[in-house]
Write an enzyme that holds these catalytic residues in place. Structure first.
Site, PDB file in Angstrom:
ATOM      1  N   ASP A 271     -12.701  -3.187   3.732  1.00 58.68           N
ATOM      2  CA  ASP A 271     -11.632  -2.547   4.502  1.00 58.68           C
ATOM      3  C   ASP A 271     -12.119  -2.206   5.916  1.00 58.68           C
ATOM      4  O   ASP A 271     -11.410  -2.431   6.909  1.00 58.68           O
ATOM      5  CB  ASP A 271     -11.175  -1.284   3.764  1.00 58.68           C
ATOM      6  CG  ASP A 271     -10.179  -0.470   4.556  1.00 58.68           C
ATOM      7  OD1 ASP A 271      -9.030  -0.940   4.712  1.00 58.68           O
ATOM      8  OD2 ASP A 271     -10.550   0.616   5.042  1.00 58.68           O
TER       9      ASP A 271
ATOM     10  N   GLY B 261       4.203   3.518  -1.199  1.00 57.12           N
ATOM     11  CA  GLY B 261       3.780   4.765  -0.572  1.00 57.12           C
ATOM     12  C   GLY B 261       4.166   4.856   0.892  1.00 57.12           C
ATOM     13  O   GLY B 261       4.773   5.832   1.329  1.00 57.12           O
TER      14      GLY B 261
ATOM     15  N   LYS C 159     -11.033  -3.834   9.681  1.00 62.19           N
ATOM     16  CA  LYS C 159     -10.628  -3.042  10.852  1.00 62.19           C
ATOM     17  C   LYS C 159     -11.476  -3.378  12.066  1.00 62.19           C
ATOM     18  O   LYS C 159     -10.963  -3.473  13.184  1.00 62.19           O
ATOM     19  CB  LYS C 159     -10.685  -1.549  10.513  1.00 62.19           C
ATOM     20  CG  LYS C 159      -9.557  -1.155   9.546  1.00 62.19           C
ATOM     21  CD  LYS C 159      -9.754   0.240   8.967  1.00 62.19           C
ATOM     22  CE  LYS C 159      -8.610   0.589   8.011  1.00 62.19           C
ATOM     23  NZ  LYS C 159      -8.913   1.790   7.214  1.00 62.19           N
TER      24      LYS C 159
ATOM     25  N   GLU D 152      -9.334   4.172  -3.688  1.00 63.50           N
ATOM     26  CA  GLU D 152      -8.464   3.245  -4.410  1.00 63.50           C
ATOM     27  C   GLU D 152      -8.658   3.500  -5.912  1.00 63.50           C
ATOM     28  O   GLU D 152      -9.648   4.118  -6.308  1.00 63.50           O
ATOM     29  CB  GLU D 152      -8.876   1.804  -4.074  1.00 63.50           C
ATOM     30  CG  GLU D 152      -8.716   1.418  -2.604  1.00 63.50           C
ATOM     31  CD  GLU D 152      -7.267   1.337  -2.162  1.00 63.50           C
ATOM     32  OE1 GLU D 152      -6.424   0.898  -2.963  1.00 63.50           O
ATOM     33  OE2 GLU D 152      -6.972   1.731  -1.023  1.00 63.50           O
TER      34      GLU D 152
ATOM     35  N   GLY E 238      -8.058  11.792  -5.174  1.00 61.60           N
ATOM     36  CA  GLY E 238      -7.115  10.770  -4.706  1.00 61.60           C
ATOM     37  C   GLY E 238      -7.518  10.116  -3.397  1.00 61.60           C
ATOM     38  O   GLY E 238      -6.700   9.477  -2.742  1.00 61.60           O
TER      39      GLY E 238
ATOM     40  N   THR F  67       3.877  -4.031   3.072  1.00 61.44           N
ATOM     41  CA  THR F  67       3.087  -4.482   1.925  1.00 61.44           C
ATOM     42  C   THR F  67       1.641  -4.672   2.387  1.00 61.44           C
ATOM     43  O   THR F  67       1.308  -4.434   3.549  1.00 61.44           O
ATOM     44  CB  THR F  67       3.583  -5.844   1.401  1.00 61.44           C
ATOM     45  OG1 THR F  67       3.144  -6.874   2.311  1.00 61.44           O
ATOM     46  CG2 THR F  67       5.095  -5.888   1.304  1.00 61.44           C
ATOM     47  N   SER F  68       0.791  -5.103   1.466  1.00 57.54           N
ATOM     48  CA  SER F  68      -0.537  -5.557   1.889  1.00 57.54           C
ATOM     49  C   SER F  68      -0.696  -7.016   1.445  1.00 57.54           C
ATOM     50  O   SER F  68      -1.757  -7.459   1.069  1.00 57.54           O
ATOM     51  CB  SER F  68      -1.626  -4.670   1.295  1.00 57.54           C
ATOM     52  OG  SER F  68      -1.499  -4.647  -0.118  1.00 57.54           O
TER      53      SER F  68
ATOM     54  N   VAL G  15      -5.057  -0.042  11.907  1.00 55.88           N
ATOM     55  CA  VAL G  15      -6.341   0.665  12.074  1.00 55.88           C
ATOM     56  C   VAL G  15      -6.040   2.116  12.443  1.00 55.88           C
ATOM     57  O   VAL G  15      -5.299   2.378  13.390  1.00 55.88           O
ATOM     58  CB  VAL G  15      -7.202   0.053  13.195  1.00 55.88           C
ATOM     59  CG1 VAL G  15      -8.512   0.825  13.342  1.00 55.88           C
ATOM     60  CG2 VAL G  15      -7.493  -1.421  12.928  1.00 55.88           C
TER      61      VAL G  15
ATOM     62  N   ALA H 242      -4.221   4.416  11.070  1.00 55.37           N
ATOM     63  CA  ALA H 242      -2.850   4.884  10.838  1.00 55.37           C
ATOM     64  C   ALA H 242      -2.126   5.105  12.165  1.00 55.37           C
ATOM     65  O   ALA H 242      -2.162   4.227  13.028  1.00 55.37           O
ATOM     66  CB  ALA H 242      -2.853   6.146   9.968  1.00 55.37           C
TER      67      ALA H 242
END
Lengths: 366, 366
Positions: free
Chosen positions: A224, A17, A228, A213, A210, A96-97, A150, A152
């Site tokens: 998550d 994505g 952060k 997750e 959407g 990636t993560s 953090v 975006a």
């Protein structure tokens, strides 16, 4: 292209994505900044493409070429070995993560390979890894930027760094750091006082739109947000040990933590709606709202993540959609914080943070 | 100091409210960033100190030394001539609000002297000067940064630049850009619906609290806000001709524009209180508030500055104290803007913006 265009060599790992939007931004970057991007390595989970002579891969068709001509991806060590002899400046973009790739960052940096990434893992795992990464970058004069880890593309990490480097003292950081949890509470506990639906219905709606997750528990566990808060604390100079070293409120009822599908979880969540309803009632009956907030007091290192009852004049109360918000309290700013608010997720703005980081390195490269 | 500390040479012009705090930040900068600042020129209105051999002036005692041993300041051309042969990188920090010095920026830049400044004049005078400055910087690879020219140390200009450089399209910028006018309207037309006092009393209060210029008319004429809108528009890629080329609402009644002292102005302003009272009534009676807002639509170049009736959910409605707020609408951010809010004035945060700009240049210098 400008005659002053600088050359930069880049390896892109991850074409999902965010990665695919990032590649699109790379392909167009010469239109808005005088730079010549040489893509010399591209990889996804099961394919990778590169040429031994560092020949440039055409960016607009790179993913297609990789899918068609790519081979099994080499190990990350092999990637380091390939990149360390590449022309300079050389940057690895990790879209990636992957914790495995994050663990290799010190290796990349020690070999003069700079890194840009939205991957939170490297910066929110053990403090030891954080320290290894920062020391490797400093000792080898390579760069590592992670604005999008953090909020975006919002200028959060860069702002904290500027404050620290210019000698301000950050005293407290507080905010809503998850687009999913922002949306859930903005809907469920609206500032206009309307009741909203049941909690389980709100979670279901978020999933359908959407905003969550694939398994909403991955948002509801709070990890998550804890990651952060860990990152921001460390950037601000506070050595938080890990995202599990401070209180994090999970919104998953104990009974529903595991051993069922996401669908089954959503069905059973309705049995627990009365819990959240009680909390909402407690907040609304005194003219307040519920928000899922992460915070850290930098001087004491006290961090926490969870649902709070906040006043309607609280910056987080008035959020819209899935916006994030962060308030930074510092000595120079005094009683009222610097507050930044906006989209903290989404391919375009996340990739923009990575692309912006890339340009920072280009500008600083000799 | 770190063994990796970089050397940078600096000339500081202006040692008033912002300049003196900036010098203090310079004196302590080595504690938070590995840099060795060589101060080689310092000047105020009627004194200047430098040594022909570029000998370093001790920073903590620089103002004192200048006042004691300084001579009449040389012309700005002479300063350029002195600095152009200085060791590199060389930066001129303009902490004045001088149009004369601003007009000389192209000369500095053409001679490889970079500039950091909170001075709005260079960027909000004629579009021709703006263009000359940007072209001189680009052609001679010198840098010019002016974060603090809008919103003090808040990351506004850097964020707009990052957006433009990474290929986002800014569509609209809107905000409250004057701490004085923020305070006045937050008081006079409060979001909690309380009426506040008369307009003239509110202006008097702001003056007493030190929120206005010595003559409040310098805030009420709107020119400061118009200058900031001009700067932001240009950074976003819109060639606004000047701060006088679009509608700017002055809050000074025509009859009181000139020919009286500030005190006399404040006395007579009460005669016009009913005007603003009527506007406030119109806003409050529909559950809205008055705010003094600057905005520009980037595509059409339509800019305007003046009082608006805004909904209580508008980002500007909920401001506190003398905070500024800016909302940036872009293609990538979509319907909800990126919003930044905080102190847009004050010595500490304004100087921090200048110091941050200085570090940006240090990092990019070869």
């Amino acid at each position: 292209m400008s005659p002053h265009a600088r050359d930069v060599y880049i390896a892109v790992i991850g074409t999902g994505g965010i990665g695919s939007v990032f590649i699109d931004q790379l392909a167009n970057l010469h239109k808005t900044y005088p730079v010549h991007i040489h893509l010399i390595y591209i990889a996804m989970v099961d394919k990778a493409l590169h040429y031994a002579d560092y020949r440039e891969i055409d960016i607009p068709t790179a993913v297609e070429a990789m899918e068609k001509h790519g081979a099994q991806p080499p190990s990350f060590s092999t990637v380091v070995n390939f990149l360390k002899d590449a022309p300079r400046p050389i940057i690895m973009a990790d879209n990636t993560s992957s914790q495995g790739l994050a663990d290799m960052y010190p290796e990349f940096l020690r070999n003069g390979i700079s890194i840009v990434t939205p991957n939170k893992k490297a910066f929110s795992a053990s403090y030891k890894l954080w320290k290894n990464i920062m020391e490797a970058a400093e000792a080898h004069e390579s760069f590592i930027y992670h604005e999008s880890s953090v909020g975006a593309g919002m200028p959060i990490i860069s702002t904290l760094k500027d404050m620290v480097e210019t000698g301000d003292q950050i005293t407290r950081i507080e905010g809503v750091f998850s687009g999913t949890l922002s949306f859930l509470f903005n809907q469920y506990s609206s500032i206009d006082g309307s009741q909203g639906g049941e909690w389980s219905e709100t979670v279901r709606l978020a999933k359908e739109l959407g905003y969550t997750e694939p398994d909403p528990r991955d948002d509801l566990n709070g990890l998550d947000v804890a990651r952060k808060v860990t990152i921001l604390s460390r950037v601000a100079g506070c050595p938080i040990e890990s995202p599990k070293s401070f209180p994090v409120e999970s919104l998953i009822p104990k009974e529903l933590e595991s051993m069922m599908s996401a669908d089954e979880f959503l069905d059973k969540l309705a049995d627990f709606d009365h819990h959240m309803k009680g909390r909402r009632h407690a907040a609304h009956s005194v003219g307040k709202v519920l928000r899922y907030i992460g915070s850290v007091d930098i001087a004491t290192g006290k961090a926490e993540v969870g649902v709070q009852i906040v006043d309607k004049s609280h910056p987080a109360a008035n959020l819209k959609g899935s916006d994030n918000i962060i308030s930074i309290y510092t000595k120079r700013y005094g009683a009222l914080p610097l507050t930044i608010r906006g989209a903290g997720a989404g391919g375009d703005v996340t990739a923009m943070g990575v692309t912006g980081d890339l340009l920072k390195i280009v500008k600083q490269s000799k």
